[in-house]
Design a protein around this motif. Structure first.
Motif, PDB file in Angstrom:
ATOM      1  N   VAL A  49      55.970  63.758  38.518  1.00 17.06           N
ATOM      2  CA  VAL A  49      54.933  64.796  38.520  1.00 17.06           C
ATOM      3  C   VAL A  49      53.562  64.183  38.801  1.00 17.06           C
ATOM      4  CG1 VAL A  49      53.768  66.545  37.112  1.00 17.06           C
ATOM      5  CG2 VAL A  49      56.266  66.350  37.055  1.00 17.06           C
ATOM      6  N   ASN A  50      53.273  63.032  38.205  1.00 17.86           N
ATOM      7  CA  ASN A  50      51.990  62.370  38.471  1.00 17.86           C
ATOM      8  C   ASN A  50      51.863  61.974  39.936  1.00 17.86           C
ATOM      9  OD1 ASN A  50      50.987  62.573  35.868  1.00 17.86           O
ATOM     10  ND2 ASN A  50      51.691  60.542  35.265  1.00 17.86           N
ATOM     11  N   ILE A  51      52.933  61.451  40.512  1.00 16.82           N
ATOM     12  CA  ILE A  51      52.900  61.047  41.917  1.00 16.82           C
ATOM     13  C   ILE A  51      52.712  62.275  42.806  1.00 16.82           C
ATOM     14  CG2 ILE A  51      54.211  59.982  43.794  1.00 16.82           C
ATOM     15  CD1 ILE A  51      53.132  58.033  41.582  1.00 16.82           C
ATOM     16  N   ALA A  52      53.420  63.340  42.513  1.00 20.98           N
ATOM     17  CA  ALA A  52      53.257  64.578  43.297  1.00 20.98           C
ATOM     18  C   ALA A  52      51.824  65.078  43.205  1.00 20.98           C
ATOM     19  CB  ALA A  52      54.234  65.644  42.803  1.00 20.98           C
ATOM     20  N   HIS A  53      51.242  65.001  42.033  1.00 25.92           N
ATOM     21  CA  HIS A  53      49.855  65.430  41.846  1.00 25.92           C
ATOM     22  C   HIS A  53      48.909  64.551  42.661  1.00 25.92           C
ATOM     23  CE1 HIS A  53      45.969  65.793  39.709  1.00 25.92           C
ATOM     24  NE2 HIS A  53      46.293  67.076  39.765  1.00 25.92           N
ATOM     25  N   MET A  54      49.130  63.237  42.670  1.00 29.16           N
ATOM     26  CA  MET A  54      48.296  62.326  43.454  1.00 29.16           C
ATOM     27  C   MET A  54      48.368  62.646  44.941  1.00 29.16           C
ATOM     28  SD  MET A  54      48.882  58.577  41.844  1.00 29.16           S
ATOM     29  CE  MET A  54      49.217  58.421  40.115  1.00 29.16           C
ATOM     30  N   ILE A  55      49.574  62.953  45.421  1.00 17.69           N
ATOM     31  CA  ILE A  55      49.732  63.284  46.843  1.00 17.69           C
ATOM     32  C   ILE A  55      49.038  64.610  47.148  1.00 17.69           C
ATOM     33  CG2 ILE A  55      51.418  63.931  48.630  1.00 17.69           C
ATOM     34  CD1 ILE A  55      53.276  61.776  47.349  1.00 17.69           C
ATOM     35  N   ALA A  56      49.249  65.596  46.302  1.00 15.95           N
ATOM     36  CA  ALA A  56      48.621  66.908  46.514  1.00 15.95           C
ATOM     37  C   ALA A  56      47.099  66.816  46.449  1.00 15.95           C
ATOM     38  CB  ALA A  56      49.139  67.905  45.485  1.00 15.95           C
ATOM     39  N   ALA A  57      46.598  65.924  45.591  1.00 18.66           N
ATOM     40  CA  ALA A  57      45.148  65.764  45.435  1.00 18.66           C
ATOM     41  C   ALA A  57      44.583  64.746  46.431  1.00 18.66           C
ATOM     42  CB  ALA A  57      44.828  65.339  44.003  1.00 18.66           C
ATOM     43  N   ASP A  59      45.041  61.438  46.763  1.00 16.08           N
ATOM     44  CA  ASP A  59      44.609  60.160  46.189  1.00 16.08           C
ATOM     45  C   ASP A  59      45.211  59.042  47.038  1.00 16.08           C
ATOM     46  OD1 ASP A  59      44.006  57.921  44.699  1.00 16.08           O
ATOM     47  OD2 ASP A  59      44.764  58.714  42.800  1.00 16.08           O
ATOM     48  N   SER A  60      44.710  58.913  48.255  1.00 14.57           N
ATOM     49  CA  SER A  60      45.321  58.020  49.231  1.00 14.57           C
ATOM     50  C   SER A  60      45.249  56.550  48.840  1.00 14.57           C
ATOM     51  CB  SER A  60      44.715  58.237  50.612  1.00 14.57           C
ATOM     52  OG  SER A  60      43.307  58.088  50.556  1.00 14.57           O
ATOM     53  N   ALA A  61      44.217  56.129  48.119  1.00 12.98           N
ATOM     54  CA  ALA A  61      44.115  54.718  47.726  1.00 12.98           C
ATOM     55  C   ALA A  61      45.253  54.326  46.781  1.00 12.98           C
ATOM     56  CB  ALA A  61      42.764  54.456  47.068  1.00 12.98           C
ATOM     57  N   THR A  62      45.510  55.154  45.774  1.00 12.72           N
ATOM     58  CA  THR A  62      46.584  54.853  44.823  1.00 12.72           C
ATOM     59  C   THR A  62      47.947  54.945  45.495  1.00 12.72           C
ATOM     60  OG1 THR A  62      45.224  55.712  43.031  1.00 12.72           O
ATOM     61  CG2 THR A  62      47.579  55.467  42.582  1.00 12.72           C
ATOM     62  N   ILE A  63      48.131  55.959  46.318  1.00 12.83           N
ATOM     63  CA  ILE A  63      49.409  56.126  47.028  1.00 12.83           C
ATOM     64  C   ILE A  63      49.650  54.937  47.953  1.00 12.83           C
ATOM     65  CG2 ILE A  63      50.680  57.561  48.688  1.00 12.83           C
ATOM     66  CD1 ILE A  63      50.484  58.696  45.790  1.00 12.83           C
ATOM     67  N   ALA A  64      48.622  54.486  48.670  1.00 10.80           N
ATOM     68  CA  ALA A  64      48.770  53.331  49.568  1.00 10.80           C
ATOM     69  C   ALA A  64      49.186  52.089  48.792  1.00 10.80           C
ATOM     70  CB  ALA A  64      47.469  53.085  50.320  1.00 10.80           C
ATOM     71  N   LEU A  65      48.607  51.885  47.621  1.00 13.25           N
ATOM     72  CA  LEU A  65      48.973  50.735  46.785  1.00 13.25           C
ATOM     73  C   LEU A  65      50.443  50.824  46.361  1.00 13.25           C
ATOM     74  CD1 LEU A  65      48.203  48.172  45.202  1.00 13.25           C
ATOM     75  CD2 LEU A  65      47.503  49.674  43.326  1.00 13.25           C
ATOM     76  N   LEU A  66      50.881  52.015  45.937  1.00 16.44           N
ATOM     77  CA  LEU A  66      52.276  52.191  45.518  1.00 16.44           C
ATOM     78  C   LEU A  66      53.247  52.020  46.688  1.00 16.44           C
ATOM     79  CD1 LEU A  66      51.730  55.145  43.036  1.00 16.44           C
ATOM     80  CD2 LEU A  66      52.392  52.798  42.457  1.00 16.44           C
ATOM     81  N   ILE A  67      52.833  52.433  47.876  1.00 12.11           N
ATOM     82  CA  ILE A  67      53.660  52.210  49.071  1.00 12.11           C
ATOM     83  C   ILE A  67      53.750  50.705  49.341  1.00 12.11           C
ATOM     84  CG2 ILE A  67      53.748  52.495  51.584  1.00 12.11           C
ATOM     85  CD1 ILE A  67      52.558  55.348  51.093  1.00 12.11           C
ATOM     86  N   HIS A  68      52.634  50.026  49.268  1.00 13.04           N
ATOM     87  CA  HIS A  68      52.599  48.577  49.482  1.00 13.04           C
ATOM     88  C   HIS A  68      53.499  47.848  48.477  1.00 13.04           C
ATOM     89  CE1 HIS A  68      51.060  44.664  50.614  1.00 13.04           C
ATOM     90  NE2 HIS A  68      50.816  44.418  49.334  1.00 13.04           N
ATOM     91  N   GLU A  69      53.535  48.325  47.245  1.00 13.18           N
ATOM     92  CA  GLU A  69      54.373  47.717  46.204  1.00 13.18           C
ATOM     93  C   GLU A  69      55.843  48.119  46.322  1.00 13.18           C
ATOM     94  OE1 GLU A  69      52.478  49.020  42.598  1.00 13.18           O
ATOM     95  OE2 GLU A  69      50.901  47.509  42.734  1.00 13.18           O
TER      96      GLU A  69
END
Length: 111
Positions: A49-57, A59-69
Motif C-alpha cells: 500500500v505504501n509503494i502504491a501510494h508513492m507511485i500514485a503521488a 514520489d519518483s526519487a524514492t521509487i527510483a532508489l527502490l528500483i535500483h535496489e
C-alpha cells in the motif's frame, strides 16, 4: 440524505482508498496484465500500500532508489514462469497503468 458518518470513495484519503482496493488474486488471473507488460513486482519486505501510494503521488526519487535496489521491478519471464507453476497467490493493487503485485508467501499452492 447521507448519514453524517458516511464518506464516499471520492472523499477518502488516497492511501486509505488504495488500501481498500488491494486484494488477493492468483497468478493465472494476472497473466493478461503480465502479457501487456503492466505487472510490477514489489518485494515482500515492502508495504504494498505504501509503494502504491508513492507511485500514485509520483514520489519518483524514492521509487527510483527502490528500483535500483531491486525491490521494485517489472515481472520477468522467469518470475512469471515460477508464479505460473504454482498459481502463486498474490496481493495486488492497480495504480494505472500498472498492477502492483506482491507474492503472498503465506499460501503457496501447487497446480
Amino acid at each position: 440524505m447521507k448519514p453524517n458518518n458516511f464518506i464516499s470513495g471520492d472523499e477518502l484519503p488516497l492511501k486509505q482508498k488504495i488500501n481498500l482496493e488491494t486484494a488477493r488474486i492468483n497468478w493465472y488471473e494476472l497473466q493478461p496484465y503480465f502479457a501487456r507488460g503492466s505487472c510490477i513486482y514489489v518485494a515482500p519486505e515492502l508495504d504494498l500500500v505504501n509503494i502504491a501510494h508513492m507511485i500514485a503521488a509520483d514520489d519518483s526519487a524514492t521509487i527510483a532508489l527502490l528500483i535500483h535496489e531491486g525491490k521494485i521491478s517489472k515481472v520477468s519471464d522467469i518470475m512469471a514462469q515460477q508464479y505460473f507453476d504454482c498459481n502463486q497467490p498474490m496481493w495486488a493493487v492497480v495504480v494505472r497503468p500498472y498492477v502492483l503485485i506482491q507474492p503472498d508467501n503465506a499460501i503457496v499452492r501447487s497446480k
